[in-house]
Write a protein that holds these residues in place. Structure first.
Motif, PDB file in Angstrom:
ATOM      1  N   LEU A   6     -13.814 -12.137 -60.645  1.00 54.60           N
ATOM      2  CA  LEU A   6     -13.173 -11.328 -61.669  1.00 54.60           C
ATOM      3  C   LEU A   6     -12.437 -12.251 -62.630  1.00 54.60           C
ATOM      4  O   LEU A   6     -11.597 -13.058 -62.207  1.00 54.60           O
ATOM      5  CB  LEU A   6     -12.187 -10.330 -61.054  1.00 54.60           C
ATOM      6  N   LYS A   7     -12.725 -12.126 -63.903  1.00 54.21           N
ATOM      7  CA  LYS A   7     -12.092 -12.953 -64.931  1.00 54.21           C
ATOM      8  C   LYS A   7     -11.084 -12.101 -65.692  1.00 54.21           C
ATOM      9  O   LYS A   7     -11.446 -11.139 -66.366  1.00 54.21           O
ATOM     10  CB  LYS A   7     -13.167 -13.493 -65.882  1.00 54.21           C
ATOM     11  N   HIS A   8      -9.794 -12.440 -65.556  1.00 60.25           N
ATOM     12  CA  HIS A   8      -8.721 -11.746 -66.258  1.00 60.25           C
ATOM     13  C   HIS A   8      -7.987 -12.753 -67.139  1.00 60.25           C
ATOM     14  O   HIS A   8      -6.999 -13.363 -66.713  1.00 60.25           O
ATOM     15  CB  HIS A   8      -7.750 -11.102 -65.279  1.00 60.25           C
ATOM     16  N   GLY A   9      -8.467 -12.951 -68.352  1.00 61.32           N
ATOM     17  CA  GLY A   9      -7.843 -13.918 -69.238  1.00 61.32           C
ATOM     18  C   GLY A   9      -7.908 -15.318 -68.647  1.00 61.32           C
ATOM     19  O   GLY A   9      -8.984 -15.776 -68.229  1.00 61.32           O
ATOM     20  N   ASP A  66      -1.692 -12.385 -66.041  1.00 59.52           N
ATOM     21  CA  ASP A  66      -2.751 -11.385 -65.855  1.00 59.52           C
ATOM     22  C   ASP A  66      -2.222 -10.042 -66.309  1.00 59.52           C
ATOM     23  O   ASP A  66      -1.377  -9.439 -65.643  1.00 59.52           O
ATOM     24  CB  ASP A  66      -3.186 -11.321 -64.390  1.00 59.52           C
ATOM     25  N   PRO A  67      -2.703  -9.542 -67.441  1.00 54.44           N
ATOM     26  CA  PRO A  67      -2.174  -8.284 -67.966  1.00 54.44           C
ATOM     27  C   PRO A  67      -2.473  -7.073 -67.088  1.00 54.44           C
ATOM     28  O   PRO A  67      -1.855  -6.027 -67.255  1.00 54.44           O
ATOM     29  CB  PRO A  67      -2.881  -8.155 -69.324  1.00 54.44           C
ATOM     30  N   SER A  68      -3.416  -7.185 -66.151  1.00 55.97           N
ATOM     31  CA  SER A  68      -3.757  -6.032 -65.306  1.00 55.97           C
ATOM     32  C   SER A  68      -2.738  -5.797 -64.209  1.00 55.97           C
ATOM     33  O   SER A  68      -2.684  -4.716 -63.622  1.00 55.97           O
ATOM     34  CB  SER A  68      -5.136  -6.231 -64.672  1.00 55.97           C
ATOM     35  N   LEU A  69      -1.897  -6.800 -63.919  1.00 56.60           N
ATOM     36  CA  LEU A  69      -0.873  -6.642 -62.893  1.00 56.60           C
ATOM     37  C   LEU A  69       0.389  -6.060 -63.504  1.00 56.60           C
ATOM     38  O   LEU A  69       0.785  -6.414 -64.616  1.00 56.60           O
ATOM     39  CB  LEU A  69      -0.549  -7.995 -62.247  1.00 56.60           C
ATOM     40  N   GLY A  88      -9.166  -5.780 -50.038  1.00 59.02           N
ATOM     41  CA  GLY A  88      -9.019  -4.412 -50.509  1.00 59.02           C
ATOM     42  C   GLY A  88      -7.706  -4.188 -51.236  1.00 59.02           C
ATOM     43  O   GLY A  88      -7.663  -3.524 -52.281  1.00 59.02           O
ATOM     44  N   GLY A  89      -6.618  -4.737 -50.700  1.00 54.66           N
ATOM     45  CA  GLY A  89      -5.332  -4.604 -51.360  1.00 54.66           C
ATOM     46  C   GLY A  89      -5.313  -5.265 -52.722  1.00 54.66           C
ATOM     47  O   GLY A  89      -4.765  -4.717 -53.689  1.00 54.66           O
ATOM     48  N   CYS A  90      -5.901  -6.450 -52.806  1.00 54.25           N
ATOM     49  CA  CYS A  90      -5.964  -7.149 -54.092  1.00 54.25           C
ATOM     50  C   CYS A  90      -6.797  -6.364 -55.105  1.00 54.25           C
ATOM     51  O   CYS A  90      -6.422  -6.238 -56.278  1.00 54.25           O
ATOM     52  CB  CYS A  90      -6.544  -8.547 -53.905  1.00 54.25           C
ATOM     53  N   LEU A  91      -7.934  -5.843 -54.667  1.00 55.91           N
ATOM     54  CA  LEU A  91      -8.791  -5.087 -55.586  1.00 55.91           C
ATOM     55  C   LEU A  91      -8.095  -3.830 -56.089  1.00 55.91           C
ATOM     56  O   LEU A  91      -8.284  -3.420 -57.241  1.00 55.91           O
ATOM     57  CB  LEU A  91     -10.103  -4.732 -54.895  1.00 55.91           C
ATOM     58  N   LYS A  92      -7.297  -3.212 -55.249  1.00 53.63           N
ATOM     59  CA  LYS A  92      -6.566  -2.019 -55.688  1.00 53.63           C
ATOM     60  C   LYS A  92      -5.617  -2.373 -56.832  1.00 53.63           C
ATOM     61  O   LYS A  92      -5.436  -1.582 -57.772  1.00 53.63           O
ATOM     62  CB  LYS A  92      -5.801  -1.406 -54.527  1.00 53.63           C
ATOM     63  N   LEU A  93      -5.011  -3.544 -56.765  1.00 53.53           N
ATOM     64  CA  LEU A  93      -4.098  -3.972 -57.825  1.00 53.53           C
ATOM     65  C   LEU A  93      -4.837  -4.464 -59.068  1.00 53.53           C
ATOM     66  O   LEU A  93      -4.373  -4.261 -60.193  1.00 53.53           O
ATOM     67  CB  LEU A  93      -3.191  -5.092 -57.302  1.00 53.53           C
ATOM     68  N   ASP A 128      -8.123  -3.794 -60.047  1.00 54.44           N
ATOM     69  CA  ASP A 128      -9.101  -2.896 -60.668  1.00 54.44           C
ATOM     70  C   ASP A 128      -8.683  -1.458 -60.395  1.00 54.44           C
ATOM     71  O   ASP A 128      -9.016  -0.882 -59.363  1.00 54.44           O
ATOM     72  CB  ASP A 128     -10.497  -3.168 -60.112  1.00 54.44           C
ATOM     73  N   GLN A 129      -7.951  -0.882 -61.331  1.00 53.45           N
ATOM     74  CA  GLN A 129      -7.413   0.459 -61.134  1.00 53.45           C
ATOM     75  C   GLN A 129      -8.508   1.518 -61.013  1.00 53.45           C
ATOM     76  O   GLN A 129      -8.293   2.582 -60.431  1.00 53.45           O
ATOM     77  CB  GLN A 129      -6.476   0.814 -62.293  1.00 53.45           C
ATOM     78  N   SER A 130      -9.689   1.232 -61.546  1.00 55.60           N
ATOM     79  CA  SER A 130     -10.773   2.214 -61.500  1.00 55.60           C
ATOM     80  C   SER A 130     -11.214   2.503 -60.072  1.00 55.60           C
ATOM     81  O   SER A 130     -11.758   3.587 -59.787  1.00 55.60           O
ATOM     82  CB  SER A 130     -11.972   1.725 -62.319  1.00 55.60           C
TER      83      SER A 130
END
Length: 620
Positions: free
Chosen positions: A395-398, A571-574, A608-613, A615-617
């Motif tokens: 996953l690439k986040h910036g 990381d703007p997604s966090l 799983g915990g990391c993916l929940k944070l 990737d909100q989808s």
């Protein structure tokens, strides 16, 4: 009298007597309770206890919920009600095992005759490494043939619905709710005839999967074994179309045995009389056991050829799942799908006459090699387009790149290290400026964390972060999908501390003052947890008094705090960190790096915990 699914709820006592001694199953359950690192599912406690007939209803969670809703459930109950009840099942299972009732053998009158399961056209897959990926390849290939597919797997990463898939997608919340309460209420109504017991968490979900597949009228069911094979509750099926065994290794030793030969005996338990089976290359000892098991049961076992032996218009087959280890899984999936299609007289693969390999197999310790073939376009495209969440995922986040792989055995960690080094080097070669590499790691259960960390040292990380599989330290966690009632917070943190000490020893780091928190010396992890509470600071342990060394190791109380520190707001997604600022030299390095490469591995539940944070989808 027809056999009912009550077989699912019989204890594993016979298994333990035959394989590891008459009291081993009691010791295994006790180990699940006492081991500080024990978690849930295929790493889960409920899954680990599925052979032992655990009764999740001992404290009444099942009974009370069912009585409250039995008359109105189909018209009023929500997805959240179903999820909460499923969650309560898990919680009460844990409460149950705090009492010395280990010899209990619950049985249950259930909603299906076993003959009804014979209607399902099943591909059954077991193994230590790669069984989930093999199933994912099979599902995508057969869906490409226009078939309606059902796929049952474990554990889930973000939501429990992921375990039961129709046409590659988790069943909807509405369908889960509808079928959950149909099964739940039927079991509630009939449990009085079976000592008043209800099935444990994993077993209930297995029955639910069968219920969904039958009612949704799927064309093919792909079943991934939970643990082992012989006494796994998926092995209630009698007439699969074909069986597969992926790569074997050491895992779940308290249940399956402490040698690969014992584990192979368990895995070979899914073979059925007259049903073809396939496996991949295995060490000689376990392979001999598989061959003997096939001979005893009356199954025709064959060895898959190398993936390179399959020719498609002189083009090299490409895989949607990264890593050389996936070639074995892809080869196994091709043979399983071809056999399934042959059984159903598909024109691409007409049935093979005779069993020319059977007599030869009985005279050797190695199974005959199944001939390679020219894959169809549907197969080639299926292998290429397969996706399997949490395995070899980038996953690439910036400026932050996450390399995510749920590897948790020595074999899978070796493959993960190879994949990460290749992919991270490829990315780094195209980046101008400094690249910082960070490991985020945790283990659960009885796994040898030191053996896994020893392999990861080869990556020469700049920072290493340890944290438990806790999403956040907020007082209320609204997500019962990822709760864990089997291990105390102190025990989870103790496991992280032990991993930290192991890493320091492996890398010869200074760690004389690693236990400093606001100037106080903590004598042990329990004292740590009791001092001030976990919600007062993001950093649990740090190296404030140590010189900067090649790999700085840190421990955080939860996944969110660990990721917040690693990414330093980049990381703007966090969500923005609410904790105090961290004054560490490492923070400057992370803030100034052109790219931060984070390897997340060691536990599927950490993933799983990391993916929940990230990737909100996935939570929708």
């Amino acid at each position: 009298m027809p056999t009912r699914l009550g077989f699912l709820f019989q204890s594993g006592l016979q298994f333990s007597q035959k394989l590891v001694g008459p009291c081993s199953w009691v010791e295994a359950v006790s180990h699940c309770l006492l081991n500080p690192g024990c978690s849930t599912d295929t790493e889960h406690f409920a899954d680990q206890c599925q052979h032992f007939g655990a009764d999740p209803s001992r404290s009444g969670a099942w009974t009370n919920k069912g009585k409250l809703r039995s008359n109105e459930i189909l018209c009023t109950s929500s997805w959240h009600d179903a999820l909460s009840t499923c969650d309560a099942t898990f919680r009460e299972l844990c409460i149950y095992f705090q009492f010395p009732l280990f010899y209990r053998t619950p049985q249950c009158t259930t909603i299906y005759l076993i003959e009804e399961l014979d209607q399902l056209a099943i591909i059954h897959v077991t193994g230590t490494k790669g069984k989930g990926s093999t199933c994912a390849f099979c599902e995508k290939i057969l869906r490409n043939y226009g078939l309606k597919t059902g796929f049952y797997s474990s554990p889930h990463l973000v939501q429990v619905r992921e375990r039961i898939r129709i046409n590659g997608k988790p069943i909807s919340k509405d369908l889960f709710t509808k079928y959950f309460w149909q099964v739940y209420n039927r079991l509630e109504e009939t449990k009085a005839g079976d000592s008043g017991t209800m099935p444990a968490y994993f077993r209930f979900l297995t029955i639910l999967a069968f219920h969904v597949f039958l009612h949704e009228k799927i064309d093919v069911a792909i079943l991934e074994v939970g643990i082992g094979g012989a006494y796994d509750c998926t092995n209630i099926i009698r007439r699969p179309i074909v069986c597969g065994v992926s790569s074997l290794g050491i895992d779940h030793v308290s249940i399956l045995g402490d040698t690969m030969e014992k584990i192979a005996w368990q895995k070979g338990g899914i073979f059925k009389p007259g049903v073809p089976a396939f496996t991949v290359s295995q060490p000689s000892g376990p392979m001999a056991v598989l061959v003997e098991r096939a001979k005893e049961i009356g199954s025709s076992l064959q060895l898959c050829p190398d993936l390179e032996d399959f020719q498609f218009e002189r083009e090299k087959l490409t895989l949607g799942l990264a890593g050389d280890h996936q070639k074995l899984n892809a080869s196994l999936a091709l043979q399983l799908c071809r056999t399934w299609l042959q059984h159903h007289h598909h024109p691409d693969f007409p049935p093979v006459q005779g069993t020319q390999h059977r007599s030869k197999q009985l005279l050797t310790q190695n199974p005959p090699i199944s001939p390679a073939f020219c894959p169809s376009t549907a197969m080639v495209e299926g292998l290429r387009d397969t996706e399997w969440l949490g395995r070899s995922l980038i996953l690439k986040h910036g400026p932050v790149t996450y390399y995510i792989d749920g590897a948790h055995t020595t074999g899978s960690i070796k493959a993960c290290v190879k994949w990460f080094r290749e992919q991270s080097l490829k990315e780094a070669s195209s980046v101008k400026g400094p690249v910082i590499q960070v490991l985020l790691f945790n283990t659960t259960g009885e796994r040898d964390a030191a053996a896994l960390l020893k392999l990861l040292v080869l990556c020469q990380f700049d920072f290493v972060v340890f944290c438990p599989n806790i999403l956040d330290i907020a007082p209320k966690n609204p997500n019962p999908d990822q709760k864990n009632y089997t291990v105390s917070l102190e025990n989870m943190l103790s496991r992280c501390l032990e991993n930290h000490r192991t890493w320091c020893k492996l890398t010869e780091m200074k760690h004389d003052n690693l236990w400093s928190l606001s100037g106080s010396t903590l004598e042990n992890s329990n004292a740590l947890v009791k001092k001030g509470g976990l919600d007062r600071g993001a950093l649990l342990f740090n190296e404030l008094d140590c010189d900067l060394v090649s790999a700085r190791a840190l421990v955080f109380p939860c996944i969110n705090k660990g990721l917040q520190w690693i990414t330093q707001g980049r990381d703007p997604s966090l969500q923005p960190a609410l904790a105090n600022r961290l004054h560490l030299a490492g923070a400057t390095l992370l803030k100034e790096a052109s790219t931060i490469q984070i390897l997340i591995t060691g536990s599927l539940h950490l993933v799983g915990g990391c993916l929940k944070l990230l990737d909100q989808s996935l939570s929708q």
